[in-house]
Design an enzyme around this catalytic site. Structure first.
Site, PDB file in Angstrom:
ATOM      1  N   HIS A   1       0.864  -1.181   0.000  1.00  0.00           N
ATOM      2  CA  HIS A   1       0.000   0.000   0.000  1.00  0.00           C
ATOM      3  C   HIS A   1       0.899   1.229   0.000  1.00  0.00           C
ATOM      4  CE1 HIS A   1      -3.844   2.116   0.718  1.00  0.00           C
ATOM      5  NE2 HIS A   1      -3.044   3.024   1.263  1.00  0.00           N
ATOM      6  N   CYS A   2       0.760   2.047  -1.034  1.00  0.00           N
ATOM      7  CA  CYS A   2       1.655   3.182  -1.223  1.00  0.00           C
ATOM      8  C   CYS A   2       0.972   4.472  -0.769  1.00  0.00           C
ATOM      9  CB  CYS A   2       2.066   3.296  -2.686  1.00  0.00           C
ATOM     10  SG  CYS A   2       3.181   4.672  -3.018  1.00  0.00           S
ATOM     11  N   PRO A   3       1.499   5.131   0.267  1.00  0.00           N
ATOM     12  CA  PRO A   3       0.877   6.390   0.709  1.00  0.00           C
ATOM     13  C   PRO A   3       1.017   7.510  -0.311  1.00  0.00           C
ATOM     14  CG  PRO A   3       2.947   6.010   1.866  1.00  0.00           C
ATOM     15  CD  PRO A   3       2.665   4.766   1.090  1.00  0.00           C
TER      16      PRO A   3
END
Length: 359
Positions: A146-148
């Site tokens: 999950h890439c912020p």
């Protein structure tokens, strides 16, 4: 009502916080466009700059707004299965139920203890390479991380877009650094007029060069993952099969690994349009030891007294594209005894059955 209202406020605050990194990157990119096009304004460079800028923003947009794919309905438990699972105590009895449910699904990975991978929150049997994202609160097919910075899960549906985003953002920063270098040197030698553009040029060089270093390391790492056909999660912990953990279980060789992400048609490789192979639920493997509890592939002899009871259609129900069939049909044999005799028996095999049993 109060607890429900507080949860709603909490979710709203979390949503705002999750978008802060994306807004930050967007503002940085918008300012870099202003600093380069308006302040630096070198006509010779502008054409190449806009080509890179458009590809970069296009890939970034696709990475952000392409929804992650979730497991198909075949992997979800039916209402009766849910009730049966809830009535049983945790342990071997639940695993027996899950093994019965999973026996006709193209699943070969297990937990480290050898159990069927099951998601309690989504109430489904996890497909190979699928993981539950705590931020999205759902299971994501071939989840990488999950890439912020994109406020999205990077997985099967948008991994190609993420790779192009890294590539074009790195190219964007390198291009700015290279073309701005001579003016940055003039800044320190007092060769530039003392105007507002002087400071934009200085900070533009600093920002582009710093981002280049971090993006280069991240891009090289993900190129290595593509070549090995691994996700970030699989690089941290190797996927476990019935015979044990195997970090190279999904690797088919450099060319096939690359084509699984970018597709067969070279003309689509540079553009952030969907061209990846497969359905995200099942993947070809290079395993030698066939899982006796799973449906056999067209290249294998079925085990004795093994019949499949239930629906007559093969999984997945949707036929594969021609490019996917070529990928699977050209994959090496996975049996220890060689595949010549099996190929003669196979005849005209169903490509949908191939992807079912190669995962």
């Amino acid at each position: 009502m109060a607890p429900s209202g507080s949860r709603s406020i909490k979710r709203s605050c979390q949503t705002v916080l999750y978008w802060i990194p994306v807004i930050f990157i967007t503002l940085i990119v918008a300012w870099s466009y202003y600093a380069y096009v308006v302040q630096l304004c070198i006509v010779v460079y502008l054409l190449a700059y806009h080509v890179v800028f458009i590809l970069f923003t296009w890939a970034y947009w696709q990475t952000i707004f392409t929804k992650p794919m979730n497991p198909l309905k075949e992997f979800h438990l039916s209402y009766s299965d849910k009730e049966l699972l809830e009535r049983e105590d945790r342990g071997e009895s639940q695993q027996e139920i899950l093994r019965r449910i999973a026996k006709d699904l193209p699943i070969y990975t297990r937990t480290m203890s050898g159990a069927i991978r099951f998601c309690d929150r989504c109430q489904l049997v996890k497909p190979d390479r699928c993981h539950h994202c705590s931020v999205c609160d759902k299971c994501i097919l071939k989840m990488d991380h999950h890439c912020p910075w994109v406020n999205n899960c990077v997985g099967f549906s948008n991994y190609k877009f993420f790779m192009l985003f890294l590539a074009y953002s790195l190219l964007y920063c390198i291009f700015i650094t290279a073309t701005d270098l001579q003016y940055f040197i003039k800044f320190w030698t007092n060769g530039l007029p003392d105007t507002q553009a002087k400071f934009h040029i200085m900070f533009l060089f600093f920002a582009a060069s710093m981002f280049s270093v971090s993006l280069a390391s991240l891009f090289v790492y993900h190129c290595w993952l593509v070549c090995k056909n691994r996700s970030t999660l699989e690089a941290v912990r190797a996927p476990a099969f019935r015979h044990g953990a195997d970090k190279n279980g999904f690797s088919l060789g450099l060319s096939k690994n690359f084509r699984q992400v970018f597709g067969d048609e070279m003309r689509y490789w540079p553009f952030p349009v969907y061209s990846s192979l497969g359905d995200g639920c099942s993947f070809p493997t290079c395993l030698v030891n066939q899982d006796p509890e799973q449906p056999t592939s067209p290249g294998h002899n079925p085990p004795p007294n093994k019949t499949v009871v239930g629906e007559s259609h093969q999984f997945p129900a949707k036929p594969l594209r021609e490019s996917q069939s070529r990928l699977l049909n050209s994959a090496p044999s996975w049996t220890e005894n060689g595949g010549a005799e099996d190929k003669e028996r196979r005849g005209t095999s169903n490509p949908a059955m191939a992807i079912e049993n190669e995962t």
